[in-house]
Design an enzyme around this catalytic site. Sequence first.
Site, PDB file in Angstrom:
ATOM      1  N   HIS A 191       0.853  -1.183   0.000  1.00 37.00           N
ATOM      2  CA  HIS A 191       0.000   0.000   0.000  1.00 37.00           C
ATOM      3  C   HIS A 191       0.889   1.233   0.000  1.00 37.00           C
ATOM      4  CE1 HIS A 191      -3.024   2.943   1.343  1.00 37.00           C
ATOM      5  NE2 HIS A 191      -3.919   2.074   0.946  1.00 37.00           N
ATOM      6  N   ASP A 246      -7.765  -4.267  -0.328  1.00 38.51           N
ATOM      7  CA  ASP A 246      -8.294  -4.564  -1.661  1.00 38.51           C
ATOM      8  C   ASP A 246      -8.236  -6.056  -1.962  1.00 38.51           C
ATOM      9  OD1 ASP A 246      -8.813  -1.837  -2.492  1.00 38.51           O
ATOM     10  OD2 ASP A 246      -6.653  -1.580  -2.560  1.00 38.51           O
TER      11      ASP A 246
END
Length: 427
Positions: A306, A363
């Site tokens: 991320h 995600d």
Amino acid sequence: MASTGRIEIDGKTHDFAVTEGTEGERAIHIEDLRAQTQCITLDPGYKNTGSCESAITFIDGEKGILHHRGYSIEDLASNSSFLEVAYLLIHGELPTQSEYEMFRSGVTIHTMLHEDLKDFFSAFPKDAHPMAVCSAVVAALSTFYPEDLDPNDSEQVMNSAERLIAKFPTIAAYAHKHSIGHPCLYPDNSLSYVENFLTMMFGTPCDEYEVDPVVARAIEMLLILHADHEQNCSTSTVRLVGSSHANLFASISAGINALWGPRHGGANQQVVEMLESIAEEGLTARQFVDRAKDRDDTSRLMGFGHRVYRNYDPRARVIKSSADDVLAKLGVDDKLLEIAIDLERIALEEDYFAERRLYPNVDFYSGVIFKALGIPVQSFTVLFAMGRLPGWIAQWMELHEQEQAIGRPRQIYTGPTSRKYTPIETR
């Protein structure tokens, strides 16, 4: 004692005030930088640029911390409803029972779409992406409620905020129904927020649809985990558009478009597309990981790492438990999910991933859960937008409360210098 930052340019020093936030973050005030130095800052991607001061969300990417109004995402996801978190973000405090009931009631009475707006859906092609549909319909809401568009009228703003939160599940469900040629169901205000959405999404007039509580709770948790995430691309878009005093509907529509991008909200869709690609090629999770680690191979491992978190994404930690519960409860037997579980195991066991801080992110898990729940792949990002809606609204409201000037970034020009115009016949 106030802190001061000092910048030296061409042998001259210039002092600028330093601000410290409540969690110890520090920022140099450069509002007067150009006036003092005839220079601007150049920060592509705004990685080190603070666009505002905000009291809504705090992230510490190094430690893997995410707080909303001081409450940890772990506490909120475990104990709150989505509407309770929405109230917290918008109003700044967790609601009392009476405040919650009033807010829930204000949202519930607005779930239905105007019949003329329903006709709007029929103008879209059947294969229109639901994010395009949702963006267009949200912008169109401003034409149905012209009496509530003044960004400086708090009552009008709250009316628009409640309408957006109420109507977005209906809009999302109708976009899906239109794509498959099914009739759209009216909202059922006797149901909870998530139950109502799932019923409109998957129910038909022919059969009674029964919502699985495990599915409803998983969706509610996913909405909470996506509720706000500081000054990301879509949130910054909402604030930038809002700084022009565009109404709330128009600003949220712009945020939906920003979220639609595959580098932002489309990441969970890319996770499923990666899994489908692995399955189609007949690869194992191990074979794909080896390819992704090979610098000469173009294969990319989606859903890991991320930009902000250099530690485990705290949302992923919460959602992993939910993913395990959902898969166990539903007894899903699916090749893609089998590959996903193997990818997760490899990533959590190998030093290669830990050394590069490539942990499964929100995600990855949200894509796996949506797949298990039967949510259409193109609707993944729509649910992301539904969850992010309260954060966008809260950020937009904060912008106006701060009376922030219209956003207008600078640039460094790199084009041709002054040139003389040549008539077309002599070029």
